[in-house]
Design a protein around this motif. Structure first.
Motif, PDB file in Angstrom:
ATOM      1  N   GLN A 228       0.824  -1.206   0.000  1.00  0.00           N
ATOM      2  CA  GLN A 228       0.000   0.000   0.000  1.00  0.00           C
ATOM      3  C   GLN A 228       0.858   1.256   0.000  1.00  0.00           C
ATOM      4  O   GLN A 228       0.589   2.212  -0.745  1.00  0.00           O
ATOM      5  N   GLU A 229       1.888   1.274   0.834  1.00  0.00           N
ATOM      6  CA  GLU A 229       2.764   2.433   0.909  1.00  0.00           C
ATOM      7  C   GLU A 229       3.569   2.618  -0.381  1.00  0.00           C
ATOM      8  O   GLU A 229       3.819   3.748  -0.809  1.00  0.00           O
TER       9      GLU A 229
ATOM     10  N   LYS B 251       1.216   4.148  -2.980  1.00  0.00           N
ATOM     11  CA  LYS B 251       0.992   5.560  -2.650  1.00  0.00           C
ATOM     12  C   LYS B 251       2.191   6.417  -3.066  1.00  0.00           C
ATOM     13  O   LYS B 251       2.033   7.482  -3.670  1.00  0.00           O
TER      14      LYS B 251
END
Length: 424
Positions: free
Chosen positions: A286-287, A290
């Protein structure tokens, strides 16, 4: 299996998220010295051989107390200590969810504290402890007033516990113990140490090992030093046992059956560890997504480059597949005897622990130089989860278990031993 997360667990996840934002995030913000990018320096008491600092452990204890007051801490614990005996599936889903939030008090990496922790010593004491031992330690183990360290590993014996060299010799109504233990984690805060020693049999025998519950101030029990590890602070002690005399009442479980005590709760621990690993891998993906969407090079987001897209997409696929498998195995543990799915637990454990390390490494690569710094959490994640490939059974131990089940040397499909050809 229905792969939708049950509605009651979804509600619990929402309640836990609200609790974390309301109670734990402000606690972290009130103590930034323990949760910023230089956290090891504040968390570690360098003058006391690198053990966790008292201030840091006080914050962790406060988080634990808040989790207990909110009704989450005892969810997976026995009813004898006010627990709810939540299913393996429920606890695994919660632990994966908490780990996917990243680093924080909701799932503190250093000491395995969680909003819904395992606390294996509670289960061990509840199953094997004498009435006197339970009265002394059981509730304190839940609240954190007591801690029992685990002394099984030795300098020359890790996974081969049946060959341990620590001995216990009967002397009337007492036992005299001698030996040495390694990675005796948590002794710096322990009320007692659970020491495993050979009382009968020969090296390599599974029987003949006994567990002894020994108060830390017992003469002959000495913390020699703490190993400084890849992930600091350290609570992994080298402990010597020299002519330590303990009463017969110190025995936990049955004499000669200490490995039954040692292996208690191993399957639940391994599947919950796998859930944490999958969760943190999901966080790393997820990071990375992003960052790749926001970071621009040569005038456009790096997310538009296949060299960035493909490895993240592949890691995402691995996370999704393994996440479903971990949930499936947890559900199997709730329905079947643990030994019948031991190989599935091993698959989930070693693959998830590898996944966490690979995902953290990928996140560092995607983030470039800043990903390698302590301003980002990925190096900390890697250092912590790398140890899971050794503790709770190394990768090799897990793979050996899988192979034994696969080829019929162990498990429900165990084949009878082939008769030797005598030539007659």
């Amino acid at each position: 299996m229905d792969f939708d997360i049950p509605e009651d667990i979804r509600r619990t996840l929402n309640e836990i998220d609200a609790f974390v934002e309301r109670e734990l995030v402000p606690l972290e913000q009130a103590h930034p010295q323990y949760f910023d990018h230089r956290r090891e320096f504040a968390r570690t008491d360098w003058e006391r051989d690198g053990i966790p600092s008292a201030g840091y452990e006080a914050v962790v204890r406060e988080a634990r107390d808040r989790c207990d007051r909110a009704g989450f801490l005892r969810m997976g614990l026995p009813r004898s200590v006010g627990g709810q005996e939540a299913s393996n599936l429920a606890v695994v889903i919660i632990r994966e969810h908490l780990s996917a939030r990243g680093i924080g008090l909701q799932g503190n990496l250093h000491d395995e504290q969680s909003v819904v922790p395992s606390i294996p010593m509670v289960h061990l004491m509840e199953k094997f402890g004498s009435p006197e031992q339970k009265a002394r330690y059981l509730e304190g183990l839940v609240t954190g007033d007591d801690f029992i360290a685990f002394a099984l590993t030795e300098p020359d014996h890790g996974s081969d516990a049946t060959w341990l060299e620590t001995t216990a010799v009967r002397d009337g109504d007492h036992w005299i113990l001698n030996g040495r233990k390694r990675f005796n984690s948590g002794v710096h805060k322990a009320s007692a140490d659970l020491v495993f020693a050979r009382t009968s049999g020969q090296p390599g025998d599974a029987d003949g090992i006994t567990a002894f519950l020994v108060p830390m101030d017992t003469p002959g029990l000495k913390v020699e030093y703490y190993h400084w590890c890849f992930n600091m602070p350290s609570d992994h002690a080298e402990v010597s046992v020299n002519d330590m005399r303990v009463p017969h009442s110190a025995v936990v479980g049955r004499i000669g059956h200490g490995l039954d005590v040692a292996q208690n709760f191993v399957h639940q621990n391994r599947i919950r560890q796998a859930a944490q690993s999958v969760g943190v891998a999901r966080y790393c993906v997820q990071e990375s997504v992003k960052y790749a969407r926001a970071r621009k090079t040569f005038g456009r987001p790096i997310a538009q480059h296949q060299a960035i897209q493909f490895p993240i997409a592949e890691m995402h696929a691995e996370v999704e597949m393994l996440r479903s498998y971990v949930f499936k195995v947890a559900n199997e543990l709730d329905r079947k005897p643990a030994e019948s799915v031991s190989d599935q637990v091993a698959i989930a454990n070693f693959r998830a622990n590898r996944l966490a390390c690979n995902a953290a490494d990928l996140a560092m690569q995607v983030h470039g130089g800043i990903g390698y710094t302590r301003g980002k959490p990925f190096e900390h994640i890697y250092r912590h989860f790398r140890r899971y490939r050794i503790t709770e059974g190394s990768d090799e131990v897990q793979i050996r278990k899988i192979a034994a089940y696969l080829f019929g040397y162990a498990g429900p499909g165990k084949q009878p031993a082939a008769k030797k050809d005598t030539g007659a």
